[in-house]
Design a protein around this motif. Sequence first.
Motif, PDB file in Angstrom:
ATOM      1  N   ALA A 348       0.835  -1.194   0.000  1.00 57.93           N
ATOM      2  CA  ALA A 348       0.000   0.000   0.000  1.00 57.93           C
ATOM      3  C   ALA A 348       0.872   1.246   0.000  1.00 57.93           C
ATOM      4  N   PHE A 349       0.481   2.200  -0.760  1.00 58.60           N
ATOM      5  CA  PHE A 349       1.115   3.523  -0.738  1.00 58.60           C
ATOM      6  C   PHE A 349       0.087   4.503  -1.281  1.00 58.60           C
ATOM      7  N   ARG A 350      -0.216   5.515  -0.463  1.00 59.10           N
ATOM      8  CA  ARG A 350      -1.068   6.655  -0.819  1.00 59.10           C
ATOM      9  C   ARG A 350      -1.473   6.641  -2.304  1.00 59.10           C
ATOM     10  N   GLY A 351      -2.741   6.364  -2.536  1.00 55.00           N
ATOM     11  CA  GLY A 351      -3.268   6.318  -3.903  1.00 55.00           C
ATOM     12  C   GLY A 351      -3.569   4.910  -4.359  1.00 55.00           C
ATOM     13  N   PHE A 352      -2.740   3.933  -3.907  1.00 55.21           N
ATOM     14  CA  PHE A 352      -3.107   2.519  -3.959  1.00 55.21           C
ATOM     15  C   PHE A 352      -3.460   2.068  -5.380  1.00 55.21           C
ATOM     16  N   GLY A 353      -2.539   2.253  -6.326  1.00 53.75           N
ATOM     17  CA  GLY A 353      -2.791   1.839  -7.717  1.00 53.75           C
ATOM     18  C   GLY A 353      -3.299   2.953  -8.603  1.00 53.75           C
ATOM     19  N   ALA A 354      -3.899   3.986  -8.003  1.00 54.10           N
ATOM     20  CA  ALA A 354      -4.442   5.089  -8.809  1.00 54.10           C
ATOM     21  C   ALA A 354      -3.356   6.030  -9.345  1.00 54.10           C
ATOM     22  N   PRO A 355      -2.315   6.358  -8.563  1.00 54.53           N
ATOM     23  CA  PRO A 355      -1.287   7.252  -9.138  1.00 54.53           C
ATOM     24  C   PRO A 355      -0.634   6.644 -10.382  1.00 54.53           C
ATOM     25  N   SER A 439      -3.618  17.806 -15.537  1.00 55.94           N
ATOM     26  CA  SER A 439      -4.209  16.477 -15.426  1.00 55.94           C
ATOM     27  C   SER A 439      -5.553  16.629 -14.734  1.00 55.94           C
ATOM     28  N   PHE A 440      -6.407  15.696 -15.023  1.00 56.32           N
ATOM     29  CA  PHE A 440      -7.765  15.711 -14.479  1.00 56.32           C
ATOM     30  C   PHE A 440      -8.056  14.296 -13.989  1.00 56.32           C
ATOM     31  N   PHE A 441      -8.594  14.176 -12.778  1.00 60.77           N
ATOM     32  CA  PHE A 441      -8.662  12.840 -12.178  1.00 60.77           C
ATOM     33  C   PHE A 441      -9.743  12.784 -11.105  1.00 60.77           C
ATOM     34  N   ALA A 442     -10.023  11.570 -10.688  1.00 58.40           N
ATOM     35  CA  ALA A 442     -10.995  11.337  -9.622  1.00 58.40           C
ATOM     36  C   ALA A 442     -10.424  10.281  -8.697  1.00 58.40           C
ATOM     37  N   HIS A 443     -10.894  10.252  -7.481  1.00 54.08           N
ATOM     38  CA  HIS A 443     -10.461   9.197  -6.564  1.00 54.08           C
ATOM     39  C   HIS A 443     -11.677   8.602  -5.874  1.00 54.08           C
ATOM     40  N   GLY A 444     -11.882   7.318  -6.082  1.00 53.94           N
ATOM     41  CA  GLY A 444     -12.984   6.618  -5.439  1.00 53.94           C
ATOM     42  C   GLY A 444     -12.806   6.671  -3.935  1.00 53.94           C
ATOM     43  N   ALA A 445     -13.816   7.189  -3.231  1.00 50.12           N
ATOM     44  CA  ALA A 445     -13.706   7.415  -1.795  1.00 50.12           C
ATOM     45  C   ALA A 445     -14.212   6.196  -1.038  1.00 50.12           C
ATOM     46  N   ALA A 641       4.089  13.533  -4.834  1.00 48.10           N
ATOM     47  CA  ALA A 641       3.870  13.254  -6.256  1.00 48.10           C
ATOM     48  C   ALA A 641       4.934  13.926  -7.119  1.00 48.10           C
ATOM     49  N   LEU A 642       5.414  15.079  -6.676  1.00 45.39           N
ATOM     50  CA  LEU A 642       6.518  15.746  -7.379  1.00 45.39           C
ATOM     51  C   LEU A 642       7.759  14.850  -7.369  1.00 45.39           C
ATOM     52  N   GLY A 643       8.038  14.257  -6.198  1.00 45.22           N
ATOM     53  CA  GLY A 643       9.172  13.337  -6.122  1.00 45.22           C
ATOM     54  C   GLY A 643       8.985  12.146  -7.047  1.00 45.22           C
ATOM     55  N   TYR A 644       7.771  11.602  -7.065  1.00 43.22           N
ATOM     56  CA  TYR A 644       7.442  10.459  -7.927  1.00 43.22           C
ATOM     57  C   TYR A 644       7.686  10.811  -9.389  1.00 43.22           C
ATOM     58  N   ALA A 645       7.371  12.052  -9.761  1.00 41.11           N
ATOM     59  CA  ALA A 645       7.435  12.457 -11.163  1.00 41.11           C
ATOM     60  C   ALA A 645       8.853  12.717 -11.643  1.00 41.11           C
ATOM     61  N   VAL A 646       9.657  13.393 -10.833  1.00 39.10           N
ATOM     62  CA  VAL A 646      10.935  13.864 -11.380  1.00 39.10           C
ATOM     63  C   VAL A 646      12.165  13.530 -10.531  1.00 39.10           C
ATOM     64  N   GLY A 696      -7.079  12.040   1.746  1.00 37.20           N
ATOM     65  CA  GLY A 696      -5.772  11.459   2.030  1.00 37.20           C
ATOM     66  C   GLY A 696      -4.972  11.123   0.789  1.00 37.20           C
ATOM     67  N   GLU A 697      -5.618  10.564  -0.211  1.00 34.53           N
ATOM     68  CA  GLU A 697      -4.873  10.011  -1.340  1.00 34.53           C
ATOM     69  C   GLU A 697      -4.913  10.847  -2.611  1.00 34.53           C
ATOM     70  N   ILE A 698      -6.026  11.523  -2.865  1.00 37.31           N
ATOM     71  CA  ILE A 698      -6.181  12.184  -4.162  1.00 37.31           C
ATOM     72  C   ILE A 698      -5.058  13.183  -4.468  1.00 37.31           C
ATOM     73  N   PRO A 699      -4.429  13.820  -3.448  1.00 33.39           N
ATOM     74  CA  PRO A 699      -3.342  14.736  -3.802  1.00 33.39           C
ATOM     75  C   PRO A 699      -2.150  14.041  -4.460  1.00 33.39           C
ATOM     76  N   MET A 700      -2.041  12.715  -4.273  1.00 33.16           N
ATOM     77  CA  MET A 700      -0.924  11.962  -4.851  1.00 33.16           C
ATOM     78  C   MET A 700      -1.228  11.515  -6.283  1.00 33.16           C
ATOM     79  N   ASP A 701      -2.482  11.621  -6.709  1.00 33.99           N
ATOM     80  CA  ASP A 701      -2.913  10.924  -7.929  1.00 33.99           C
ATOM     81  C   ASP A 701      -2.481  11.581  -9.229  1.00 33.99           C
ATOM     82  N   GLY A 702      -2.485  12.903  -9.292  1.00 41.16           N
ATOM     83  CA  GLY A 702      -2.488  13.526 -10.615  1.00 41.16           C
ATOM     84  C   GLY A 702      -1.318  14.411 -10.982  1.00 41.16           C
TER      85      GLY A 702
END
Length: 742
Positions: A348-355, A439-445, A641-646, A696-702
Amino acid sequence: MQNRPPIVGQSPPRLDGMDKARGLARYTDDLQPEGCRHGFVVRSTVAHGRLKALRFDPAFDWSRVAVATARDIPGPNVLAMHDRSMPLLADDTVRYIGEPIAVIAAPTARLAREAAGWVRADIEPLPATTTLAACVERFLRGEEQPWLARQTVVKGDAEAALNDAPIVVEGVYEAGYQEQLYLEPQAMIAYPQPDGGWLFEGSLQCPYYVVNELHEALGVPASKMRVRQAAVGGAFGGKEEFPSMLAGYAAMGALACGKPVKIVYDRQQDIAFTTKRHPYWSRYRVGLERDGTIRAIVCDYLLNGGAYLTLSDVVMYRGILHAAMNYRCRHVFVDGRVAMTHTFPSGAFRGFGAPQAFWGWETHVDRMAEAAGMSPHAFRLKNALALGDTTPTGQVLRESVGSPAVLETALARADFDRTWRASSRGRAGERVWKGIGLSFFAHGAGFTGDGEARIASRVAIELDRLEDGRPGLIARVSSTEMGQGAHTALAQIVADAAACPLERVRCPLADTGFAPDSGPTVASRTTMIVGSNLHAAALSLCARLEAGAPFEEAAERLLAREGPLREERAFALPPDIHWDQSTFCGDAYPAYAWGCNIAEVEVDTLTFEIRVTRVTSCMDIGRVIHPVLAQGQVEGGLTQALGYAVMEALGIREGRFDADRLQTYIIPTTLDVPVFDVSFLEYPCDSLPPGAKGVGEIPMDGLAPAIGNALYAATGMRFHRIPIRPEDLYARWVETKGAGFP
Ligand code: MOS
């Protein structure tokens, strides 16, 4: 009840804030139980092999330590996660480097570590697969391979619709591991109890997971297991399932020496030997009409699950449910698979497959817009889901839909159109390339699919005297405070429901000895689901207070008359939510949070250094319970998410993670943090009052795809793999332009 302004929507000081600021909060390593021993885990150094013998070198004085191996496990050798395949300690086969094969307990941590160095494991190597790339190659060749899990999302007939589409856009997208890097490393103490039961105290998200996953191996009923959280210094999903493993290792050490055993990982162990975000590979084929309408989406979504399933099936489910979200489309086929490799189980990690899903999908959407001859924002506005539309699982969006409002708001706040048209696009002669992307996204709550219905999580509210002798309310939940501020948000919800001042509400650290099973602290569900359940429980309990009187007066009289009261309540989803797990159709989530991220980047054309200068983030997270905490969640998640990206690069070399310290695993510092413009639009989830949808998670998604899209606008180069680092930009530049500099 007295008239008072609601505390929901205000930003009171965090309930745990002062103790943490003053250094009074006690983290697991601050706890020094009487007679406590220290545990150290002995691990496999082979990715796959037969464990033929464990030898204890006689050059070491073994009387100084206690040792436990798989043979000492009282019950079945299983950590009972989803498929019960993972042993507590490896027995005859090892399946990843770092797999625990023994536990040493000693009076000092140093001695335990030293003893581990004298254990000789005789392992006969077997063939090993250690990368997702190897699994993808087999997949593309059509070869058989073991999948840990498979699932599809099917709507209409996507292949047929794709066949005669006027425009087809194809693409492959990849992402590597990401480490959660909570401040406080993993830590756990196991206390053997006189009655043969167990108490665990540690840094964890999900106390009842430890109870349910470990009691069989320890040979005791769940009722003899008590688990409580210490103060937790961050988790991000990294303390969702892993603490059950660590609790098992600590318990084995405690069994061997008969004393409490503490295991605290140092940073190097923590990076090398804990769960990470799943590496990802996807392939999209999307059919468009000439006017940019999306006709069909076909997606293969692969994750590297590592050596055991743990909870990777559910991570993949969330991934495939988000991999074609946000846009109207009648024909969708998403094929999700979890590959098995001989590596540390991913987790598990914040976003859980969605990022991962949105990294690929929102990059692809930018390419779809270009193929249709449209701007990225016009294309998204044209296709964005809105109230009344249907998701890929056939879910009709009936309420609480902040789309396309969040998209429109973010575009306006960032002046997107103008900045996008002015982007550099790799023009020669510019010292700094500038670009903007979105980016445009949704997170199932809440839990995916039938998760909430299956667990029927519980909360309790007590009306009693607090530590100062005056009446108050105590919220009993197994939801953990891990730094996100959940206990403050929950207390605010209780205070409003009970018309009680916030100072008279307590939300103690999670302890299975007092709190019913509120479900795990995951899936952006705590404020939404547990909060809503507490809201109902508090309303019901406080209906017994006489109307009109201030809370304390009414509570005094009720306590005098009836003594302490407790109201326990099980959560039930609203009755109009339907999900079919066998077809993966229906209401995949009770509601969705919606988000738009816009990134502005600069690239130095001499050094290829990337600076993300500004991020505009507009989100609909339903009712905002605590605006300051919510903004903190967003800024923190965007930074991750910035770290994840670059920045954050983590791969596998010879079966091991190729970075295991902060010198080699590079994350953003304050100097890398961009200017943030964070805003919220409130489309409350009215069926679950007070209407939060999780933040909790949506900020990591997009943010990763927004940055990738901005880099495309800045450089003219499209990247299909994250992280995108200066060396990746330069390598691509040389590859496409020959050599030299712009
Ligand atoms: Mo989580 S990543 O649902 O702890």
